[in-house]
Design a protein around this motif. Structure first.
Motif, PDB file in Angstrom:
ATOM      1  N   SER A  25      -0.334  -8.181  -8.233  1.00 42.93           N
ATOM      2  CA  SER A  25      -0.004  -7.519  -9.642  1.00 42.93           C
ATOM      3  C   SER A  25       0.444  -6.076  -9.235  1.00 42.93           C
ATOM      4  N   ALA A  26       0.713  -5.622  -7.919  1.00 44.71           N
ATOM      5  CA  ALA A  26       1.174  -4.673  -7.570  1.00 44.71           C
ATOM      6  C   ALA A  26       2.642  -4.151  -8.094  1.00 44.71           C
ATOM      7  N   PRO A  27       2.979  -3.155  -8.542  1.00 47.56           N
ATOM      8  CA  PRO A  27       4.297  -2.851  -9.095  1.00 47.56           C
ATOM      9  C   PRO A  27       5.276  -2.798  -7.959  1.00 47.56           C
ATOM     10  N   SER A  28       4.740  -2.192  -6.524  1.00 43.64           N
ATOM     11  CA  SER A  28       5.718  -1.807  -5.616  1.00 43.64           C
ATOM     12  C   SER A  28       4.861  -2.538  -4.380  1.00 43.64           C
ATOM     13  N   PHE A  29       5.479  -3.642  -3.803  1.00 42.95           N
ATOM     14  CA  PHE A  29       4.972  -4.229  -2.642  1.00 42.95           C
ATOM     15  C   PHE A  29       4.708  -3.054  -1.334  1.00 42.95           C
ATOM     16  N   GLY A  30       5.799  -2.333  -1.419  1.00 43.10           N
ATOM     17  CA  GLY A  30       5.918  -1.623  -0.101  1.00 43.10           C
ATOM     18  C   GLY A  30       4.964  -0.399  -0.216  1.00 43.10           C
ATOM     19  N   LEU A  31       4.890   0.270  -1.270  1.00 40.35           N
ATOM     20  CA  LEU A  31       3.797   1.511  -1.783  1.00 40.35           C
ATOM     21  C   LEU A  31       2.518   0.889  -1.703  1.00 40.35           C
ATOM     22  N   GLU A  32       2.275  -0.572  -2.107  1.00 35.91           N
ATOM     23  CA  GLU A  32       0.980  -0.986  -1.884  1.00 35.91           C
ATOM     24  C   GLU A  32       0.636  -1.119  -0.410  1.00 35.91           C
ATOM     25  N   ALA A  33       1.638  -1.520   0.429  1.00 35.38           N
ATOM     26  CA  ALA A  33       1.056  -1.489   1.837  1.00 35.38           C
ATOM     27  C   ALA A  33       0.909  -0.190   2.518  1.00 35.38           C
ATOM     28  N   ALA A  34       1.645   0.914   2.144  1.00 31.92           N
ATOM     29  CA  ALA A  34       1.378   2.386   2.608  1.00 31.92           C
ATOM     30  C   ALA A  34      -0.130   2.639   2.221  1.00 31.92           C
ATOM     31  N   GLU A  35      -0.491   2.323   0.806  1.00 25.33           N
ATOM     32  CA  GLU A  35      -1.687   3.001   0.604  1.00 25.33           C
ATOM     33  C   GLU A  35      -2.841   2.022   0.980  1.00 25.33           C
ATOM     34  N   ALA A  36      -2.630   0.700   1.101  1.00 23.71           N
ATOM     35  CA  ALA A  36      -3.874  -0.145   1.772  1.00 23.71           C
ATOM     36  C   ALA A  36      -3.873   0.177   3.078  1.00 23.71           C
ATOM     37  N   LEU A  37      -2.996   0.716   3.955  1.00 29.76           N
ATOM     38  CA  LEU A  37      -3.052   0.872   5.269  1.00 29.76           C
ATOM     39  C   LEU A  37      -3.300   2.318   5.561  1.00 29.76           C
ATOM     40  N   GLY A  38      -3.208   3.197   4.572  1.00 31.32           N
ATOM     41  CA  GLY A  38      -3.222   4.461   4.669  1.00 31.32           C
ATOM     42  C   GLY A  38      -2.344   5.182   5.561  1.00 31.32           C
ATOM     43  N   LEU A  39      -1.148   4.789   5.161  1.00 31.20           N
ATOM     44  CA  LEU A  39       0.096   5.237   5.960  1.00 31.20           C
ATOM     45  C   LEU A  39       1.030   5.977   5.030  1.00 31.20           C
ATOM     46  N   ASP A  40       1.663   7.315   5.717  1.00 32.75           N
ATOM     47  CA  ASP A  40       2.620   8.182   4.847  1.00 32.75           C
ATOM     48  C   ASP A  40       3.651   6.974   4.579  1.00 32.75           C
ATOM     49  N   PRO A  41       3.857   6.898   3.271  1.00 32.79           N
ATOM     50  CA  PRO A  41       5.143   6.347   2.665  1.00 32.79           C
ATOM     51  C   PRO A  41       6.600   6.500   3.393  1.00 32.79           C
ATOM     52  N   ALA A  42       6.834   7.583   3.864  1.00 31.29           N
ATOM     53  CA  ALA A  42       7.845   7.875   4.680  1.00 31.29           C
ATOM     54  C   ALA A  42       8.214   7.159   5.919  1.00 31.29           C
ATOM     55  N   THR A  43       6.857   6.382   6.339  1.00 30.21           N
ATOM     56  CA  THR A  43       6.975   5.640   7.542  1.00 30.21           C
ATOM     57  C   THR A  43       7.011   4.059   7.322  1.00 30.21           C
ATOM     58  N   VAL A  44       6.777   3.939   6.048  1.00 28.54           N
ATOM     59  CA  VAL A  44       7.004   2.331   5.585  1.00 28.54           C
ATOM     60  C   VAL A  44       8.024   2.044   5.219  1.00 28.54           C
ATOM     61  N   PHE A  45       8.865   0.987   5.409  1.00 30.48           N
ATOM     62  CA  PHE A  45      10.262   0.697   5.184  1.00 30.48           C
ATOM     63  C   PHE A  45      10.211  -0.695   4.644  1.00 30.48           C
ATOM     64  N   LYS A  46      11.216  -0.815   3.439  1.00 31.14           N
ATOM     65  CA  LYS A  46      11.076  -2.071   2.656  1.00 31.14           C
ATOM     66  C   LYS A  46      12.582  -2.588   3.212  1.00 31.14           C
ATOM     67  N   THR A  47      12.485  -3.853   3.226  1.00 32.07           N
ATOM     68  CA  THR A  47      13.807  -4.974   3.626  1.00 32.07           C
ATOM     69  C   THR A  47      14.370  -5.253   2.502  1.00 32.07           C
ATOM     70  N   LEU A  48      15.766  -4.848   2.068  1.00 31.21           N
ATOM     71  CA  LEU A  48      16.412  -5.249   1.027  1.00 31.21           C
ATOM     72  C   LEU A  48      17.718  -6.035   1.276  1.00 31.21           C
ATOM     73  N   LEU A  49      17.948  -7.182   0.647  1.00 31.29           N
ATOM     74  CA  LEU A  49      19.087  -7.728   1.039  1.00 31.29           C
ATOM     75  C   LEU A  49      20.238  -7.634  -0.125  1.00 31.29           C
ATOM     76  N   VAL A  50      21.476  -7.254   0.077  1.00 35.79           N
ATOM     77  CA  VAL A  50      22.598  -7.059  -0.507  1.00 35.79           C
ATOM     78  C   VAL A  50      23.488  -8.142  -0.481  1.00 35.79           C
ATOM     79  N   ASP A  51      24.350  -8.452  -1.327  1.00 40.12           N
ATOM     80  CA  ASP A  51      25.761  -9.284  -1.184  1.00 40.12           C
ATOM     81  C   ASP A  51      26.993  -8.477  -1.060  1.00 40.12           C
ATOM     82  N   THR A  52      27.754  -8.757  -0.199  1.00 42.91           N
ATOM     83  CA  THR A  52      28.836  -7.981   0.240  1.00 42.91           C
ATOM     84  C   THR A  52      30.070  -8.737  -0.191  1.00 42.91           C
ATOM     85  N   GLY A  53      29.985  -9.693  -0.988  1.00 39.95           N
ATOM     86  CA  GLY A  53      31.087 -10.627  -1.343  1.00 39.95           C
ATOM     87  C   GLY A  53      31.522 -11.377  -0.235  1.00 39.95           C
TER      88      GLY A  53
END
Length: 169
Positions: free
Chosen positions: A37-65
């Motif tokens: 139920s976490a609203p942001s998986f990435g921010l959840e990871a940072a908090e759960a692991l005790g990491l600075d969110p600036a060091t935790v990166f999310k992988t997003l896919l885009v469609d280029t056409g």
């Protein structure tokens, strides 16, 4: 935490860990208890692991056409679609359909790793990653992150470096 080869640390074996092992990349494993139920998986990871969110990166896919591509940005921000399009040399991009992202990568949304995807995709890593000795990305499943150097991340994903992130609105 000391850096260790994946075999020497805790956590699952995924396509991402296998790919890093094959490439000879040093990384650390960081499993955590995932809350669906976490609203942001990435921010959840940072908090759960005790990491600075600036060091935790999310992988997003885009469609280029012309196909899908990957943008890797800090979890506290957003992907700048115009900037990622420019970095990829295309006119514009849209966020990829989640089902298409899962089919293409072999991972589930919320656990998509930039490493070890079914097919290599054009990848752009936000330049802010290079300000850190270690960055953290999904390890290929929800509740599992990997720590590695940004240069190793860029090398193994063949990523280009560009300013593709922006602060969350």
């Amino acid at each position: 935490m000391a850096r260790a080869r994946a075999k020497d640390a805790e956590g699952p074996t995924t396509q991402a860990t296998l790919a890093l092992d094959r490439a000879g990349v040093t990384f650390t494993r960081h499993p955590y208890d995932h809350d669906p139920s976490a609203p942001s998986f990435g921010l959840e990871a940072a908090e759960a692991l005790g990491l600075d969110p600036a060091t935790v990166f999310k992988t997003l896919l885009v469609d280029t056409g012309r196909g899908l591509a990957v943008g890797i940005v800090p979890v506290g921000g957003e992907l700048d679609l115009k900037a990622v399009a420019a970095a990829l040399g295309v006119k514009s991009v849209l966020m990829a359909d989640p089902a298409a992202a899962e089919r293409s990568t072999g991972y589930v949304v919320g656990g998509i790793s930039p490493v070890g995807q079914k097919r290599p995709l054009p990848t752009v890593l936000d330049e802010t990653a290079y300000a850190h000795e270690t960055v953290y990305v999904s390890g290929g499943r929800r509740g599992f992150d990997l720590g590695l150097s940004p240069t190793d991340l860029a090398s193994v994903t063949r990523a280009v470096r560009a300013p593709i992130g922006r602060p969350r609105r």
